[in-house]
Design a protein around this motif. Structure first.
Motif, PDB file in Angstrom:
ATOM      1  N   GLU A   1       4.355  -5.981   2.460  1.00 47.72           N
ATOM      2  CA  GLU A   1       4.558  -7.434   2.556  1.00 47.72           C
ATOM      3  C   GLU A   1       4.177  -8.091   1.228  1.00 47.72           C
ATOM      4  O   GLU A   1       3.117  -8.680   1.072  1.00 47.72           O
ATOM      5  CB  GLU A   1       3.700  -8.005   3.696  1.00 47.72           C
ATOM      6  CG  GLU A   1       4.242  -7.732   5.076  1.00 47.72           C
ATOM      7  CD  GLU A   1       5.561  -8.461   5.327  1.00 47.72           C
ATOM      8  OE1 GLU A   1       5.651  -9.641   4.970  1.00 47.72           O
ATOM      9  OE2 GLU A   1       6.503  -7.840   5.867  1.00 47.72           O
TER      10      GLU A   1
ATOM     11  N   PRO B   1       6.133   1.995  -2.279  1.00 46.16           N
ATOM     12  CA  PRO B   1       6.122   1.815  -0.820  1.00 46.16           C
ATOM     13  C   PRO B   1       6.580   0.400  -0.432  1.00 46.16           C
ATOM     14  O   PRO B   1       6.407  -0.556  -1.183  1.00 46.16           O
ATOM     15  CB  PRO B   1       4.635   2.025  -0.458  1.00 46.16           C
ATOM     16  CG  PRO B   1       3.877   1.753  -1.712  1.00 46.16           C
ATOM     17  CD  PRO B   1       4.761   2.157  -2.842  1.00 46.16           C
ATOM     18  N   GLN B   2       7.162   0.287   0.745  1.00 49.49           N
ATOM     19  CA  GLN B   2       7.530  -1.011   1.286  1.00 49.49           C
ATOM     20  C   GLN B   2       6.254  -1.723   1.751  1.00 49.49           C
ATOM     21  O   GLN B   2       5.414  -1.122   2.421  1.00 49.49           O
ATOM     22  CB  GLN B   2       8.483  -0.857   2.477  1.00 49.49           C
ATOM     23  CG  GLN B   2       9.855  -0.334   2.122  1.00 49.49           C
ATOM     24  CD  GLN B   2      10.761  -1.431   1.569  1.00 49.49           C
ATOM     25  OE1 GLN B   2      10.341  -2.565   1.442  1.00 49.49           O
ATOM     26  NE2 GLN B   2      11.985  -1.063   1.220  1.00 49.49           N
TER      27      GLN B   2
ATOM     28  N   LYS C   1       5.625 -10.866  -1.324  1.00 44.40           N
ATOM     29  CA  LYS C   1       6.675 -11.883  -1.274  1.00 44.40           C
ATOM     30  C   LYS C   1       6.937 -12.595  -2.590  1.00 44.40           C
ATOM     31  O   LYS C   1       8.013 -13.149  -2.791  1.00 44.40           O
ATOM     32  CB  LYS C   1       6.324 -12.927  -0.212  1.00 44.40           C
ATOM     33  CG  LYS C   1       6.290 -12.338   1.200  1.00 44.40           C
ATOM     34  CD  LYS C   1       5.950 -13.394   2.229  1.00 44.40           C
ATOM     35  CE  LYS C   1       5.931 -12.795   3.636  1.00 44.40           C
ATOM     36  NZ  LYS C   1       5.547 -13.801   4.659  1.00 44.40           N
TER      37      LYS C   1
ATOM     38  N   ALA D   1      11.552   0.222  -4.234  1.00 45.55           N
ATOM     39  CA  ALA D   1      11.185   0.558  -2.860  1.00 45.55           C
ATOM     40  C   ALA D   1      12.344   1.261  -2.148  1.00 45.55           C
ATOM     41  O   ALA D   1      12.142   2.239  -1.401  1.00 45.55           O
ATOM     42  CB  ALA D   1      10.780  -0.710  -2.109  1.00 45.55           C
ATOM     43  N   ALA D   2      13.571   0.794  -2.394  1.00 48.72           N
ATOM     44  CA  ALA D   2      14.747   1.416  -1.775  1.00 48.72           C
ATOM     45  C   ALA D   2      14.946   2.839  -2.266  1.00 48.72           C
ATOM     46  O   ALA D   2      15.432   3.713  -1.521  1.00 48.72           O
ATOM     47  CB  ALA D   2      15.991   0.573  -2.086  1.00 48.72           C
TER      48      ALA D   2
ATOM     49  N   TYR E   1      11.317  -4.584  -7.722  1.00 51.94           N
ATOM     50  CA  TYR E   1      10.478  -4.002  -6.671  1.00 51.94           C
ATOM     51  C   TYR E   1      11.335  -3.522  -5.496  1.00 51.94           C
ATOM     52  O   TYR E   1      11.141  -2.396  -4.990  1.00 51.94           O
ATOM     53  CB  TYR E   1       9.449  -5.029  -6.184  1.00 51.94           C
ATOM     54  CG  TYR E   1       8.787  -4.582  -4.902  1.00 51.94           C
ATOM     55  CD1 TYR E   1       7.947  -3.464  -4.884  1.00 51.94           C
ATOM     56  CD2 TYR E   1       9.041  -5.240  -3.700  1.00 51.94           C
ATOM     57  CE1 TYR E   1       7.367  -3.027  -3.697  1.00 51.94           C
ATOM     58  CE2 TYR E   1       8.469  -4.815  -2.517  1.00 51.94           C
ATOM     59  CZ  TYR E   1       7.630  -3.694  -2.517  1.00 51.94           C
ATOM     60  OH  TYR E   1       7.069  -3.261  -1.344  1.00 51.94           O
ATOM     61  N   GLN E   2      12.285  -4.346  -5.060  1.00 48.13           N
ATOM     62  CA  GLN E   2      13.135  -3.963  -3.935  1.00 48.13           C
ATOM     63  C   GLN E   2      13.951  -2.709  -4.271  1.00 48.13           C
ATOM     64  O   GLN E   2      14.118  -1.806  -3.440  1.00 48.13           O
ATOM     65  CB  GLN E   2      14.076  -5.121  -3.568  1.00 48.13           C
ATOM     66  CG  GLN E   2      13.363  -6.356  -3.039  1.00 48.13           C
ATOM     67  CD  GLN E   2      12.591  -6.104  -1.745  1.00 48.13           C
ATOM     68  OE1 GLN E   2      12.855  -5.136  -1.030  1.00 48.13           O
ATOM     69  NE2 GLN E   2      11.626  -6.968  -1.456  1.00 48.13           N
TER      70      GLN E   2
ATOM     71  N   LEU F   1       0.130  -2.015  -2.294  1.00 42.71           N
ATOM     72  CA  LEU F   1       0.960  -0.835  -2.583  1.00 42.71           C
ATOM     73  C   LEU F   1       0.121   0.429  -2.768  1.00 42.71           C
ATOM     74  O   LEU F   1       0.676   1.535  -2.887  1.00 42.71           O
ATOM     75  CB  LEU F   1       1.794  -1.086  -3.845  1.00 42.71           C
ATOM     76  CG  LEU F   1       2.760  -2.279  -3.789  1.00 42.71           C
ATOM     77  CD1 LEU F   1       3.536  -2.388  -5.098  1.00 42.71           C
ATOM     78  CD2 LEU F   1       3.719  -2.151  -2.617  1.00 42.71           C
TER      79      LEU F   1
END
Length: 581
Positions: free
Chosen positions: A33, A30-31, A35, A24-25, A20-21, A62
């Motif tokens: 919250e 989309p970024q 967790k 998103a990068a 996911y990170q 998202l």
């Protein structure tokens, strides 16, 4: 200490979050919250060994359809160096992972390295826990409920210890109060009947009618004659009660030891009264404003305590009013303290004096109404009974023989006692069958418990262990010993039967964790039954003797790992792991 199920879950969650990170990068997602990535074992493992619902749970945050999220995650998933060979999308957006050979090898390596400690954990390390169980009145023989509570309490204590807790097994001896008064009066009547004739001495209406009372009175008379005939009533009753306890308590201890139960502490209710601890506890409740006097008695404001706890739990005043909560007497008008007062003092001793972090009581389901009252009273003492005192309620046992309910012992004509049961059924079978899910009524089939076939679950599990031991002896006779995992080619264990068996070896660690979490040691029974079934299927599908040396060695290693885990699990529930049957 190695839980390969949890390790795989943690790794799948970490890989998903990394994907996911990365997505998103790269601007593909989309970024937000987000967790965690929940990971579970799917019901149908044909779709994968582990699955994450991340795409479904993150869909709202998202603002994308779950399958679209799952597809982007898949494109950014890096499985290099992980326990997973592949991942794929299923259903509305599940992301499923398939295990590679490294995971299977590491399961066997964990069993090999930890041996008799395999399955233990440290998640409860530092916690001081008491398990109080059986605590039968010492006024007669132990019965079926005690038999069930005994194995549940003992096995739960073992499970908690396996998770790192410092556990104390305790038996609370009710050697004071109304039950002992009734015991003394019953013994006195039977004793006097021996001397004066049964027709000349009335027996108390609420006295103990059992044959065991007559036997105790006769035994005392045979040893001491009529020396108590003219003694003061108080002296006579006290002497007979103490004699009865001196016979009954050692018998209870020996029956429990025969049942493979050994307590760390036998705690006597009388010590609480003699030391003044009951009076001191009641005074403490009074000092804290939780008592009042009425009709010459001292009462606990139980209704007020419970109502406050219910408000904290979110109950409305209307709901609380419907419960018709009532207060409890702590000290009667005659100055004697009630059993409830002694029980509150006993739990104050557990928490306030001996410093247990958590106390677990195993009670019969008929005591359910007492749970909230006792927790509330401990709360009133400032000892947080709501969160530190747990009660496991167990349902009744129905004893069957040939499909018919058994209520009486053929030998004595009395209700079936623990001793009667162990005369008829092997201890291991009794422990296995009574270690059933506490909150369900159980049927104990005497015929099934002594059968020597696959219908009897304890025989089935013990036979699996014995069968492996026999295999190891046979292979050793042919100069083949169990290899180290490092010398095993995992590609030679590719089949469905081998993988199912290894997965069940890993599941054992998880079941211990769940048994401790749920206060339900029957998790271990179910795990061992499935492990035995997996082994028997493996043994049928995968020949060992006569195979190519490397294949035989790999399969022998797997069989030996199954032996280790079967033995560990059987030991945990206090059952032998026979090497021959």
């Amino acid at each position: 200490m190695i839980n390969m199920i949890q390790n795989a879950k943690d790794q799948a969650a970490s890989l998903t979050m990394a994907a996911y990170q990365a997505a998103a990068a790269a601007g593909k997602l989309p970024q937000a919250e987000v967790k965690t990535a929940p990971v579970e074992i799917p019901k149908d493992t044909r779709n994968g060994d582990f699955t994450t619902t991340f795409a479904l749970s993150a869909s709202k945050a998202l603002r994308m359809p779950p399958r679209n999220i799952a597809q982007i995650l898949l494109e950014h998933l890096d499985l290099e160096g992980s326990y997973f060979a592949s991942a794929e999308i299923a259903g509305p957006g599940f992301l499923n992972f398939r295990l590679n050979r490294t995971w299977y090898r590491d399961v066997l390596a964990a069993v090999e390295s930890e041996g008799p400690d395999y399955g233990t954990a440290g998640n409860l390390k530092g916690q001081k826990i008491m398990v109080e169980f059986v605590s039968a009145n010492p006024t007669g023989p132990m019965h079926m409920g005690n038999a069930r509570g005994g194995v549940l309490g003992d096995t739960l204590a073992s499970v908690l210890s396996a998770c790192g807790a410092d556990v104390t097994r305790e038996f609370y001896v009710n050697d004071a109060g109304h039950q002992i008064d009734k015991f003394a009066q019953s013994l006195e009547a039977r004793y006097l009947q021996i001397i004066k004739g049964e027709e000349n001495v009335p027996f108390p209406e609420d006295g103990y009618q059992g044959v065991d009372i007559k036997e105790l009175a006769q035994a005392y008379y045979d040893a001491n004659g009529d020396k108590l005939l003219n003694a003061p009533e108080t002296e006579r009753r006290d002497t007979l009660a103490q004699y009865g306890l001196s016979v009954n308590l050692p018998k209870m201890k020996s029956d429990l030891q025969r049942y493979k139960i050994n307590y760390d502490v036998w705690f006597f209710e009388s010590s609480l009264h003699e030391s003044g601890f009951v009076a001191d506890t009641v005074q403490l409740l009074t000092d804290r404003g939780w008592t009042y006097e009425k009709d010459g008695a001292l009462w606990l404001k139980t209704a007020e305590i419970l109502a406050e706890n219910l408000r904290k739990a979110g109950k409305s005043e209307k709901e609380i009013e419907k419960l018709d909560l009532k207060d409890d007497v702590l000290r009667r008008g005659n100055g004697f303290y009630t059993y409830f007062a002694a029980d509150i003092a006993y739990h104050r001793n557990k928490f306030g004096v001996r410093g247990f972090d958590r106390v677990i009581n195993i009670w019969g389901a008929d005591h359910h109404g007492h749970v909230a009252r006792l927790k509330g009273a401990v709360d009133a003492l400032g000892l947080d009974g709501t969160n530190r005192l747990d009660v496991v309620l167990m349902q009744l046992v129905k004893l069957l023989r040939d499909g018919e309910v058994v209520r009486m012992s053929k030998r004595t004509g009395k209700a079936i006692s623990l001793s009667d049961l162990l005369d008829e059924v092997p201890v291991d079978a009794a422990r296995w069958f009574f270690n059933a899910k506490p909150d369900t009524q159980m049927e104990f089939d005497l015929g099934l418990a002594v059968r020597e076939d696959s219908e009897n679950p304890i025989y089935y599990v013990e036979y699996a262990h014995a069968r492996i031991c026999s295999l190891l002896r046979a292979m050793e006779a042919e100069h083949m010993t169990v290899p180290a995992v490092a010398d095993v080619d995992m590609d030679l264990l590719p089949g469905e039967a081998e993988e199912a068996l290894i997965k069940q070896l890993a599941q054992y660690c998880e079941e211990i964790r769940l048994a401790a979490r749920d206060y339900d040691p029957s998790h271990i029974n179910r795990c061992l039954q499935e492990l035995a079934a997996c082994f028997h299927r493996f043994y049928t599908a995968c020949r060992i003797k006569g195979e190519e040396p490397q294949v035989a060695a790999a399969r022998l290693k797997l069989a030996d790992c199954a032996r280790i885990v079967l033995k560990n699990g059987l030991k945990l529930i206090g059952v032998d792991a026979p090497e021959k049957m």
